[in-house]
Design a protein around this motif. Structure first.
Motif, PDB file in Angstrom:
ATOM      1  N   LEU A 197       0.839  -1.200   0.000  1.00  0.00           N
ATOM      2  CA  LEU A 197       0.000   0.000   0.000  1.00  0.00           C
ATOM      3  C   LEU A 197       0.875   1.251   0.000  1.00  0.00           C
ATOM      4  N   ALA A 198       0.286   2.370  -0.378  1.00  0.00           N
ATOM      5  CA  ALA A 198       0.947   3.674  -0.281  1.00  0.00           C
ATOM      6  C   ALA A 198      -0.105   4.705   0.103  1.00  0.00           C
ATOM      7  N   ALA A 199       0.226   5.571   1.055  1.00  0.00           N
ATOM      8  CA  ALA A 199      -0.741   6.565   1.525  1.00  0.00           C
ATOM      9  C   ALA A 199      -0.004   7.747   2.139  1.00  0.00           C
ATOM     10  N   ALA A 200      -0.700   8.890   2.175  1.00  0.00           N
ATOM     11  CA  ALA A 200      -0.159  10.113   2.782  1.00  0.00           C
ATOM     12  C   ALA A 200      -0.766  10.282   4.161  1.00  0.00           C
ATOM     13  N   PRO A 201      -0.009  10.050   5.228  1.00  0.00           N
ATOM     14  CA  PRO A 201      -0.585  10.164   6.577  1.00  0.00           C
ATOM     15  C   PRO A 201      -1.003  11.579   6.958  1.00  0.00           C
ATOM     16  N   GLU A 202      -0.543  12.595   6.227  1.00  0.00           N
ATOM     17  CA  GLU A 202      -1.014  13.961   6.482  1.00  0.00           C
ATOM     18  C   GLU A 202      -2.445  14.151   5.994  1.00  0.00           C
ATOM     19  N   GLY A 203      -2.905  13.296   5.108  1.00  0.00           N
ATOM     20  CA  GLY A 203      -4.286  13.339   4.661  1.00  0.00           C
ATOM     21  C   GLY A 203      -4.540  14.238   3.473  1.00  0.00           C
ATOM     22  N   ALA A 204      -3.763  15.298   3.326  1.00  0.00           N
ATOM     23  CA  ALA A 204      -3.959  16.240   2.226  1.00  0.00           C
ATOM     24  C   ALA A 204      -2.663  17.005   2.001  1.00  0.00           C
ATOM     25  N   THR A 205      -2.548  17.656   0.849  1.00  0.00           N
ATOM     26  CA  THR A 205      -1.363  18.473   0.595  1.00  0.00           C
ATOM     27  C   THR A 205      -1.364  19.676   1.533  1.00  0.00           C
ATOM     28  N   ASN A 206      -0.153  20.117   1.919  1.00  0.00           N
ATOM     29  CA  ASN A 206      -0.095  21.301   2.780  1.00  0.00           C
ATOM     30  C   ASN A 206       0.707  22.440   2.167  1.00  0.00           C
ATOM     31  N   GLY A 207       1.253  22.226   0.954  1.00  0.00           N
ATOM     32  CA  GLY A 207       1.928  23.314   0.259  1.00  0.00           C
ATOM     33  C   GLY A 207       3.277  23.698   0.819  1.00  0.00           C
ATOM     34  N   HIS A 208       3.810  22.919   1.762  1.00  0.00           N
ATOM     35  CA  HIS A 208       5.081  23.248   2.411  1.00  0.00           C
ATOM     36  C   HIS A 208       6.114  22.151   2.150  1.00  0.00           C
ATOM     37  N   ASN A 209       7.228  22.544   1.586  1.00  0.00           N
ATOM     38  CA  ASN A 209       8.314  21.593   1.373  1.00  0.00           C
ATOM     39  C   ASN A 209       8.919  21.093   2.671  1.00  0.00           C
ATOM     40  N   GLU A 210       8.916  21.940   3.703  1.00  0.00           N
ATOM     41  CA  GLU A 210       9.705  21.629   4.895  1.00  0.00           C
ATOM     42  C   GLU A 210       8.902  21.684   6.186  1.00  0.00           C
ATOM     43  N   ILE A 211       7.590  21.485   6.109  1.00  0.00           N
ATOM     44  CA  ILE A 211       6.761  21.358   7.310  1.00  0.00           C
ATOM     45  C   ILE A 211       5.879  20.133   7.141  1.00  0.00           C
ATOM     46  N   VAL A 212       5.890  19.258   8.132  1.00  0.00           N
ATOM     47  CA  VAL A 212       5.017  18.084   8.131  1.00  0.00           C
ATOM     48  C   VAL A 212       3.770  18.426   8.948  1.00  0.00           C
ATOM     49  N   SER A 213       2.613  18.291   8.333  1.00  0.00           N
ATOM     50  CA  SER A 213       1.358  18.543   9.042  1.00  0.00           C
ATOM     51  C   SER A 213       1.088  17.446  10.062  1.00  0.00           C
ATOM     52  N   PRO A 214       0.177  17.687  11.020  1.00  0.00           N
ATOM     53  CA  PRO A 214      -0.206  16.613  11.945  1.00  0.00           C
ATOM     54  C   PRO A 214      -0.664  15.375  11.170  1.00  0.00           C
ATOM     55  N   LEU A 215      -0.223  14.214  11.615  1.00  0.00           N
ATOM     56  CA  LEU A 215      -0.559  12.973  10.915  1.00  0.00           C
ATOM     57  C   LEU A 215      -1.869  12.394  11.428  1.00  0.00           C
ATOM     58  N   GLU A 216      -2.613  11.806  10.507  1.00  0.00           N
ATOM     59  CA  GLU A 216      -3.821  11.097  10.894  1.00  0.00           C
ATOM     60  C   GLU A 216      -3.432   9.706  11.407  1.00  0.00           C
ATOM     61  N   PRO A 217      -4.094   9.205  12.442  1.00  0.00           N
ATOM     62  CA  PRO A 217      -3.691   7.923  13.041  1.00  0.00           C
ATOM     63  C   PRO A 217      -4.080   6.704  12.212  1.00  0.00           C
ATOM     64  N   GLY A 218      -4.844   6.908  11.148  1.00  0.00           N
ATOM     65  CA  GLY A 218      -5.337   5.784  10.366  1.00  0.00           C
ATOM     66  C   GLY A 218      -4.249   4.920   9.775  1.00  0.00           C
ATOM     67  N   ILE A 219      -3.135   5.517   9.356  1.00  0.00           N
ATOM     68  CA  ILE A 219      -2.062   4.744   8.726  1.00  0.00           C
ATOM     69  C   ILE A 219      -1.491   3.724   9.710  1.00  0.00           C
ATOM     70  N   ALA A 220      -1.201   4.173  10.943  1.00  0.00           N
ATOM     71  CA  ALA A 220      -0.700   3.246  11.961  1.00  0.00           C
ATOM     72  C   ALA A 220      -1.742   2.176  12.266  1.00  0.00           C
ATOM     73  N   GLN A 221      -3.007   2.582  12.349  1.00  0.00           N
ATOM     74  CA  GLN A 221      -4.060   1.617  12.667  1.00  0.00           C
ATOM     75  C   GLN A 221      -4.186   0.560  11.574  1.00  0.00           C
ATOM     76  N   PHE A 222      -4.041   0.943  10.311  1.00  0.00           N
ATOM     77  CA  PHE A 222      -4.092  -0.037   9.224  1.00  0.00           C
ATOM     78  C   PHE A 222      -3.033  -1.125   9.422  1.00  0.00           C
ATOM     79  N   ALA A 223      -1.837  -0.700   9.830  1.00  0.00           N
ATOM     80  CA  ALA A 223      -0.748  -1.670  10.007  1.00  0.00           C
ATOM     81  C   ALA A 223      -1.053  -2.635  11.144  1.00  0.00           C
ATOM     82  N   PHE A 224      -1.605  -2.132  12.247  1.00  0.00           N
ATOM     83  CA  PHE A 224      -1.957  -3.026  13.355  1.00  0.00           C
ATOM     84  C   PHE A 224      -3.081  -3.979  12.957  1.00  0.00           C
ATOM     85  N   TRP A 225      -4.043  -3.482  12.193  1.00  0.00           N
ATOM     86  CA  TRP A 225      -5.105  -4.369  11.707  1.00  0.00           C
ATOM     87  C   TRP A 225      -4.532  -5.474  10.824  1.00  0.00           C
ATOM     88  N   CYS A 226      -3.567  -5.109   9.979  1.00  0.00           N
ATOM     89  CA  CYS A 226      -2.948  -6.104   9.102  1.00  0.00           C
ATOM     90  C   CYS A 226      -2.263  -7.186   9.925  1.00  0.00           C
TER      91      CYS A 226
END
Length: 460
Positions: A153-182
């Motif tokens: 799989l491939a996904a963006a844990p930020e959920g949406a583009t933020n327009g910043h090359n050097e700032i990471v937006s808050p991450l959504e917990p869904g990506i980690a949860q998918f891995a635990f479900w797997c």
């Protein structure tokens, strides 16, 4: 906007012929369609090995990538489709074709990207998800693909583009949860594959720093916003030539004044027409203080219209507002729109049109979720100037009904993709058994740190 049928889940429908065509044209597509001359990659050895392990049936993994721009997925496609196979062949251990990933994408993308993109994404194996609600079909598809999919799989844990090359937006917990479900699903099936999340950083650099183009766009924004009555005379900036300290200071001053002017306009707009208490706040001259108050006010307007409570961070609130708007535009309760009586259709169209107007406030906030007010001042590179000026352009374009105009292309860029060490779920599994929510939060935070490290890494 007239009322629309309900947004249905779009299942993956991988077509190897379409994929081979896309793989062949992706370098030219990036170069001529997006102005990206090259995709460079770092630390790819571990990703190549994970693909080998995946293809041998020993590992399941998800690529969690940074999402500064809409060009990220095509750049990742170039990495997976063309570069990784080449690296593997040089190592004497070629990968099986196709080297691909099931990309998880927001169901709203085909709404603004067009019918062709809506057709292409599933043909490349991608799967849709509606982020602002419990999308059971989307979640079932992701969960099944993680365990049984033909590709990782491939996904963006930020959920949406933020327009910043050097700032990471808050991450959504869904990506980690998918891995635990797997991991959970594999163990229930008595399967022994490892499960991992691979952080992938993405940054863009200009081939030739477009200082003159930046100043030209800034001058146009000054006029469009009413800050100046005519285009400012040139500062004698030249593309490819670093500005002098004096020129840099003047350019930053103009950028700051434009941001302050737009902020004051929006404060007055929301105070006068939406009864938001922002006038007194404008006495605070710090953008870093005033901007969050404005964004909160804008979301309050949309939330009140949809009868939503203001809870969570800005990203969470935006998703809830978006879903509430979609519920009024894409009607689940109207299966046969063509058979509606004229009055019913008229009322439904009115509701949809009002919802679309309220979503305007959310889109404004969405553009500024990661703005700090210090981004350029801390490090006045051409990329940071460009990030900020383009965000202001998007804001002005929304206000001047030019939001469908293509984003200005300031100059050719190259993309740097950096792979960080994977997180294996087995390292978190025992703690997950006793405190699931906290373990998901811990892995999400570890992933954020890794993504920040990835974009801080300079090219070798």
């Amino acid at each position: 906007m007239p009322v629309q049928p309900a947004l249905e889940f779009i299942p993956p429908d991988f077509n190897p012929i379409i994929w081979r065509i896309a793989r062949t044209i992706i370098p030219a597509w990036l170069r001529y369609g997006y102005g990206i001359s090259e995709v460079r990659s770092q630390n790819t050895e571990e990703l190549v090995e994970l693909y080998r392990q995946f293809q041998a049936g020993k590992t399941k993994f998800l690529i969690a990538f940074r999402h500064p721009a809409t060009t990220d997925p095509p750049c990742i496609a170039q990495l997976l489709w063309n570069q990784l196979p080449q690296i593997a062949r040089k190592e004497g251990k070629p990968l099986q074709s196709p080297v691909q990933a099931h990309f998880i994408y927001d169901r709203g993308i085909p709404l603004w990207a067009g019918e062709f993109v809506g057709w292409l994404l599933p043909k490349l194996g991608s799967t849709s998800i509606r982020r602002g609600t419990t999308d059971r079909q989307g979640l079932r598809s992701i969960r099944n693909l993680f365990v049984n999919g033909r590709f990782p799989l491939a996904a963006a844990p930020e959920g949406a583009t933020n327009g910043h090359n050097e700032i990471v937006s808050p991450l959504e917990p869904g990506i980690a949860q998918f891995a635990f479900w797997c991991q959970e699903d594999l163990r229930k099936a008595d399967r022994t594959e490892d499960v991992a999340i691979v952080p992938l950083g993405i940054r863009y650099r200009f081939v030739k720093p477009p200082w003159k183009s930046l100043e030209r766009l800034l001058a146009q924004l000054e006029v469009d916003s009413g800050l100046k009555k005519q285009l400012a005379t040139g500062m004698q900036l030249n593309d490819g030539v670093a500005p002098t300290p004096e020129q840099e200071a003047i350019l930053y001053k103009r950028l700051y004044e434009l941001g302050e002017h737009l902020l004051s306009q929006m404060e007055e707009f929301y105070s006068k027409f939406y009864q938001q208490d922002l006038v007194s706040n404008s006495e605070d001259t710090k953008l870093a203080t005033r901007l969050p108050a404005l964004l909160d006010a804008a979301l309050n307007v949309a939330e009140k219209a949809f009868n939503l409570k203001s809870k969570g961070n800005l990203g969470d609130r935006c998703r809830r507002v978006e879903q509430a708007g979609w519920d009024r535009i894409y009607r689940l309760d109207m299966s046969e729109l063509k058979t509606l009586a004229p009055v019913e259709r008229g009322l439904a169209n009115l509701v949809a049109s009002e919802a679309e107007l309220r979503l305007w406030h959310m889109r404004l906030v969405e553009s500024f979720v990661s703005v700090t007010g210090q981004y350029v001042a801390e490090k006045p590179t051409v990329e940071r100037f460009a990030d900020t000026i383009l965000l202001l352009w998007k804001t002005v374009s929304r206000m001047t009904e030019k939001s469908k105009v293509q984003t200005p292309r300031l100059g050719k860029r190259w993309a740097q993709l950096t792979v960080e060490k994977p997180f294996f779920i087995s390292d978190y599994w025992d703690v997950y058994q006793t405190n699931r929510r906290q373990t998901v939060a811990n892995l999400t935070q570890d992933l954020k740190i890794a993504l920040e490290k990835a974009i801080a890494t300079e090219e070798n």
